[in-house]
Scaffold this motif. Structure first.
Motif, mmCIF file in Angstrom:
data_model
loop_
_atom_site.group_PDB
_atom_site.id
_atom_site.type_symbol
_atom_site.label_atom_id
_atom_site.label_comp_id
_atom_site.label_asym_id
_atom_site.label_seq_id
_atom_site.Cartn_x
_atom_site.Cartn_y
_atom_site.Cartn_z
ATOM 1 N N GLY A 70 46.308 -3.290 2.620
ATOM 2 C CA GLY A 70 46.911 -4.875 2.474
ATOM 3 C C GLY A 70 48.018 -4.841 1.746
ATOM 4 O O GLY A 70 48.671 -6.007 1.802
ATOM 5 N N VAL A 71 49.009 -3.733 1.091
ATOM 6 C CA VAL A 71 50.079 -3.943 0.580
ATOM 7 C C VAL A 71 51.230 -3.847 1.723
ATOM 8 O O VAL A 71 51.189 -3.042 2.540
ATOM 9 C CB VAL A 71 50.390 -2.675 -0.475
ATOM 10 N N THR A 72 52.154 -4.926 1.572
ATOM 11 C CA THR A 72 53.020 -4.866 2.647
ATOM 12 C C THR A 72 54.383 -3.850 2.166
ATOM 13 O O THR A 72 54.424 -3.948 1.249
ATOM 14 C CB THR A 72 53.695 -6.284 2.771
ATOM 15 N N ALA A 73 55.257 -3.595 3.108
ATOM 16 C CA ALA A 73 56.342 -3.043 2.940
ATOM 17 C C ALA A 73 57.426 -3.704 1.926
ATOM 18 O O ALA A 73 57.956 -3.265 1.068
ATOM 19 C CB ALA A 73 57.158 -2.567 4.107
ATOM 20 N N ALA A 74 57.441 -5.118 1.934
ATOM 21 C CA ALA A 74 58.402 -5.958 1.227
ATOM 22 C C ALA A 74 57.800 -5.826 -0.311
ATOM 23 O O ALA A 74 58.401 -5.730 -1.323
ATOM 24 C CB ALA A 74 58.229 -7.519 1.480
ATOM 25 N N VAL A 75 56.331 -5.792 -0.789
ATOM 26 C CA VAL A 75 55.926 -5.780 -1.873
ATOM 27 C C VAL A 75 55.970 -4.250 -2.496
ATOM 28 O O VAL A 75 56.265 -3.813 -3.631
ATOM 29 C CB VAL A 75 54.146 -6.047 -1.876
ATOM 30 N N ILE A 76 55.789 -3.373 -1.655
ATOM 31 C CA ILE A 76 56.375 -1.748 -2.139
ATOM 32 C C ILE A 76 57.701 -1.713 -2.596
ATOM 33 O O ILE A 76 58.156 -1.273 -3.744
ATOM 34 C CB ILE A 76 56.090 -0.893 -0.918
ATOM 35 N N THR A 77 58.547 -2.234 -1.710
ATOM 36 C CA THR A 77 60.249 -2.242 -2.082
ATOM 37 C C THR A 77 60.181 -3.029 -3.394
ATOM 38 O O THR A 77 61.010 -2.681 -4.345
ATOM 39 C CB THR A 77 60.844 -2.846 -0.914
ATOM 40 N N GLU A 78 59.783 -4.302 -3.540
ATOM 41 C CA GLU A 78 59.790 -4.873 -4.845
ATOM 42 C C GLU A 78 59.143 -4.293 -6.166
ATOM 43 O O GLU A 78 59.908 -4.281 -7.340
ATOM 44 C CB GLU A 78 59.134 -6.259 -4.780
#
Length: 108
Positions: A70-78
């Motif tokens: 459930g981790v989004t690409a945006a969260v990974i980048t952040e």
């Protein structure tokens, strides 16, 4: 009936069967299954630890697992951007390159 091969057994089972078994039984069978942390949280913690330690060879698998958890690409980048100031710029740059490949085509 044989059980399906696990990623650990596919990767190292022929060379280090005990390490593969420990990975499956202890790490993913026990530690990752403990209820105090959600799988999403464990994924974020694990990915952060891998970035901080510069372990990009393991990061690809754990980013894929994080997305499944459930981790989004945006969260990974952040997370990687945030860690650049704590782990160092070169480690963040190496990690973001892996993250870019793993998250290609996913919603940001």
């Amino acid at each position: 009936m044989t059980e399906p091969a696990t990623p650990a057994h596919d990767l190292i089972g022929d060379f280090a069967p005990k390490l593969a078994a420990l990975t499956d039984d202890v790490l993913f069978g026990d530690v990752w299954a403990r209820p105090a942390l959600r799988p999403r949280d464990r994924s974020l913690i694990t990915c952060a630890a891998l970035v901080v330690n510069g372990n990009v060879e393991q990061l690809r698998h754990h980013l894929t697992l994080a997305i499944a958890n459930g981790v989004t690409a945006a969260v990974i980048t952040e997370v990687i951007t945030h860690l650049a100031f704590y782990a160092g710029w070169p480690r963040a740059m190496s990690a973001i390159a892996v993250a870019r490949e793993v998250t290609a085509g996913r919603d940001r």
